[in-house]
Write a protein that holds these residues in place. Structure first.
Motif, PDB file in Angstrom:
ATOM      1  N   SER A 161      33.004  33.769  28.625  1.00 31.24           N
ATOM      2  CA  SER A 161      31.568  33.533  28.466  1.00 31.24           C
ATOM      3  C   SER A 161      30.767  33.860  29.721  1.00 31.24           C
ATOM      4  CB  SER A 161      31.317  32.079  28.046  1.00 31.24           C
ATOM      5  OG  SER A 161      31.882  31.177  28.973  1.00 31.24           O
ATOM      6  N   GLY A 162      31.409  34.512  30.694  1.00 26.56           N
ATOM      7  CA  GLY A 162      30.682  34.997  31.860  1.00 26.56           C
ATOM      8  C   GLY A 162      30.569  34.031  33.014  1.00 26.56           C
ATOM      9  N   ASP A 163      31.286  32.914  32.969  1.00 28.76           N
ATOM     10  CA  ASP A 163      31.269  31.952  34.074  1.00 28.76           C
ATOM     11  C   ASP A 163      32.405  32.303  35.028  1.00 28.76           C
ATOM     12  OD1 ASP A 163      31.369  29.819  35.808  1.00 28.76           O
ATOM     13  OD2 ASP A 163      31.134  28.283  34.266  1.00 28.76           O
ATOM     14  N   TRP A 164      32.055  32.974  36.114  1.00 24.50           N
ATOM     15  CA  TRP A 164      33.055  33.490  37.056  1.00 24.50           C
ATOM     16  C   TRP A 164      33.037  32.729  38.378  1.00 24.50           C
ATOM     17  CZ3 TRP A 164      33.380  39.571  37.029  1.00 24.50           C
ATOM     18  CH2 TRP A 164      33.719  40.003  35.735  1.00 24.50           C
ATOM     19  N   ARG A 165      32.657  31.479  38.358  1.00 24.12           N
ATOM     20  CA  ARG A 165      32.548  30.711  39.606  1.00 24.12           C
ATOM     21  C   ARG A 165      33.850  30.649  40.387  1.00 24.12           C
ATOM     22  NH1 ARG A 165      30.433  25.139  37.541  1.00 24.12           N
ATOM     23  NH2 ARG A 165      31.155  25.964  35.532  1.00 24.12           N
ATOM     24  N   TYR A 166      34.977  30.738  39.685  1.00 20.53           N
ATOM     25  CA  TYR A 166      36.269  30.555  40.344  1.00 20.53           C
ATOM     26  C   TYR A 166      37.082  31.848  40.401  1.00 20.53           C
ATOM     27  CZ  TYR A 166      34.864  25.754  39.858  1.00 20.53           C
ATOM     28  OH  TYR A 166      34.150  24.583  39.943  1.00 20.53           O
ATOM     29  N   VAL A 167      36.405  32.969  40.208  1.00 22.84           N
ATOM     30  CA  VAL A 167      37.056  34.276  40.304  1.00 22.84           C
ATOM     31  C   VAL A 167      37.021  34.730  41.758  1.00 22.84           C
ATOM     32  CG1 VAL A 167      37.005  36.674  39.548  1.00 22.84           C
ATOM     33  CG2 VAL A 167      36.349  34.852  37.955  1.00 22.84           C
ATOM     34  N   SER A 168      38.169  35.148  42.279  1.00 23.13           N
ATOM     35  CA  SER A 168      38.217  35.602  43.667  1.00 23.13           C
ATOM     36  C   SER A 168      37.684  37.028  43.786  1.00 23.13           C
ATOM     37  CB  SER A 168      39.651  35.546  44.201  1.00 23.13           C
ATOM     38  OG  SER A 168      40.440  36.575  43.637  1.00 23.13           O
ATOM     39  N   GLU A 169      37.150  37.338  44.944  1.00 25.46           N
ATOM     40  CA  GLU A 169      36.637  38.680  45.197  1.00 25.46           C
ATOM     41  C   GLU A 169      37.759  39.709  45.113  1.00 25.46           C
ATOM     42  OE1 GLU A 169      34.053  41.613  45.594  1.00 25.46           O
ATOM     43  OE2 GLU A 169      33.473  39.495  45.480  1.00 25.46           O
ATOM     44  N   GLN A 227      52.673  28.194  26.933  1.00 24.41           N
ATOM     45  CA  GLN A 227      51.849  28.156  28.144  1.00 24.41           C
ATOM     46  C   GLN A 227      50.517  27.537  27.746  1.00 24.41           C
ATOM     47  OE1 GLN A 227      48.924  29.612  29.716  1.00 24.41           O
ATOM     48  NE2 GLN A 227      49.597  28.324  31.417  1.00 24.41           N
ATOM     49  N   THR A 228      50.123  26.454  28.436  1.00 21.27           N
ATOM     50  CA  THR A 228      49.002  25.634  27.975  1.00 21.27           C
ATOM     51  C   THR A 228      47.647  26.031  28.562  1.00 21.27           C
ATOM     52  OG1 THR A 228      49.535  23.971  29.672  1.00 21.27           O
ATOM     53  CG2 THR A 228      50.445  23.629  27.454  1.00 21.27           C
ATOM     54  N   GLY A 229      47.507  27.275  28.997  1.00 19.06           N
ATOM     55  CA  GLY A 229      46.194  27.763  29.409  1.00 19.06           C
ATOM     56  C   GLY A 229      45.950  27.715  30.902  1.00 19.06           C
ATOM     57  N   ASP A 230      44.814  28.281  31.310  1.00 22.32           N
ATOM     58  CA  ASP A 230      44.427  28.455  32.708  1.00 22.32           C
ATOM     59  C   ASP A 230      45.409  29.364  33.448  1.00 22.32           C
ATOM     60  OD1 ASP A 230      42.196  26.950  32.267  1.00 22.32           O
ATOM     61  OD2 ASP A 230      42.563  25.513  33.876  1.00 22.32           O
ATOM     62  N   ILE A 231      45.631  30.520  32.872  1.00 18.85           N
ATOM     63  CA  ILE A 231      46.355  31.579  33.568  1.00 18.85           C
ATOM     64  C   ILE A 231      45.468  32.168  34.657  1.00 18.85           C
ATOM     65  CG2 ILE A 231      47.247  33.939  33.275  1.00 18.85           C
ATOM     66  CD1 ILE A 231      48.215  33.101  30.501  1.00 18.85           C
ATOM     67  N   VAL A 232      44.181  32.179  34.405  1.00 20.36           N
ATOM     68  CA  VAL A 232      43.217  32.922  35.203  1.00 20.36           C
ATOM     69  C   VAL A 232      42.516  32.024  36.232  1.00 20.36           C
ATOM     70  CG1 VAL A 232      41.298  32.514  33.607  1.00 20.36           C
ATOM     71  CG2 VAL A 232      41.351  34.628  34.951  1.00 20.36           C
ATOM     72  N   ASP A 233      41.827  32.685  37.187  1.00 20.25           N
ATOM     73  CA  ASP A 233      40.959  32.079  38.207  1.00 20.25           C
ATOM     74  C   ASP A 233      41.735  31.569  39.418  1.00 20.25           C
ATOM     75  OD1 ASP A 233      38.562  32.689  37.068  1.00 20.25           O
ATOM     76  OD2 ASP A 233      38.181  30.708  36.233  1.00 20.25           O
TER      77      ASP A 233
END
Length: 302
Positions: free
Chosen positions: A109-117, A64-70
């Motif tokens: 690193s704390g950059d949550w710009r694309y985290v859903s509420e 799996q090549t990453g970006d599971i999250v956001d």
């Protein structure tokens, strides 16, 4: 180089630099972005898991090549699934190789710009999510031990792409620099990156092989020569039509097909067996043809 670093170096070489038996099956999936349902569906029709979401892939190597999250809301379920499969696969002769994408690094690193509420609410609030992604948290401690790239057989897997300026370090060198600096990078909230390995030209961000024209195939050839590999398999740049594409005579394989419902909800995985590359879709298998043109994409967001 400390003794701990040396031990880690030889450990990752044992896991990720080893040769595989010719013909051993590799299955790779690109960006998931918080969509557990589609990820699970892909793993089932690819023969990686059974109906109860347990390992069913035998000696398959799953990458799996990453970006599971956001973007999507299923962060907890997805990381629980990956961690479970990492434990189960070796019991059957298989292996799970889970790489870092730029969104994993952003969350660390704390950059949550694309985290859903809603995703935050599922964790139980901001503080609980912070604890989970901290280097000592149940997600964070797993992420800080992951690599940026892996070489499996003659294929190199990475989230974005490896420019020759990084390829000269080799897979082991890139991962070593990642391990040496990721904790400082996280603690500094993205400011401490002495090797620029997490930067815009680094392996999790570089899009040249997916987007650029001109002499980009020559640049890829240089990188592959340095990495002693036949091809580079990459996510990160979404393919608008939901299909896996190749460039540069099949040496660049683009597997971010927009799996998440946010990007259209497409289903697909890459299978490599020997020298044959096959796209696995819900409606069947398709041998990958060489595509020398410019691939279609949705956009170039993070």
């Amino acid at each position: 180089m400390t003794m701990l670093t040396l031990v880690w170096y030889f450990t990752i070489c044992t896991l990720l630099c080893q040769s595989i038996v010719f013909g051993q099956r590799i299955v790779a999936v690109g960006d998931i972005h918080g969509d557990y349902h589609r990820m699970l569906t892909i793993l089932k029709f690819s023969g990686i898991v059974d109906d109860d979401a347990h390992w069913a892939g035998g000696d398959t190597i799953f990458v799996q090549t990453g970006d599971i999250v956001d973007r999507g809301d299923d962060t907890i379920k997805l990381y629980q699934l990956i961690q479970k499969l990492q434990e189960e696969a070796p019991l059957h002769g298989g292996q799970v190789v889970s790489l870092l994408g730029n969104h994993e690094i952003m969350n660390l690193s704390g950059d949550w710009r694309y985290v859903s509420e809603h995703d935050i609410q599922i964790f139980g609030g901001v503080e609980e999510r912070k604890k989970a992604f901290a280097p000592e948290g149940w997600i964070g401690r797993d992420l800080v031990e992951k690599n940026l790239t892996a070489k499996v057989g003659t294929s190199v897997f990475v989230h974005g792409g490896i420019h020759p300026s990084f390829a000269q370090e080799g897979v082991e060198g890139i991962n070593l620099k990642t391990r040496q600096t990721i904790l400082d990078y996280v603690e500094s909230r993205g400011r401490h990156d002495p090797y620029k390995v997490f930067g815009g030209h680094g392996p999790t961000w570089y899009r040249g092989y997916a987007l650029d024209d001109g002499n980009i195939c020559s640049i890829l050839d240089e990188a592959l020569d340095l990495l002693e590999a036949d091809r580079m398999v990459m996510g990160h740049t979404v393919q608008r039509d939901g299909m896996i594409h190749t460039r540069c005579g099949g040496k660049a394989v683009l597997i971010d097909i927009g799996i998440s419902h946010v990007y259209g909800g497409h289903f697909g995985a890459l299978e490599i067996v020997g020298d044959e590359l096959t796209a696995l879709y819900r409606d069947g298998r398709r041998r990958l043809l060489v595509d020398r043109g410019r691939p279609k994409m949705i956009h170039q967001e993070l």
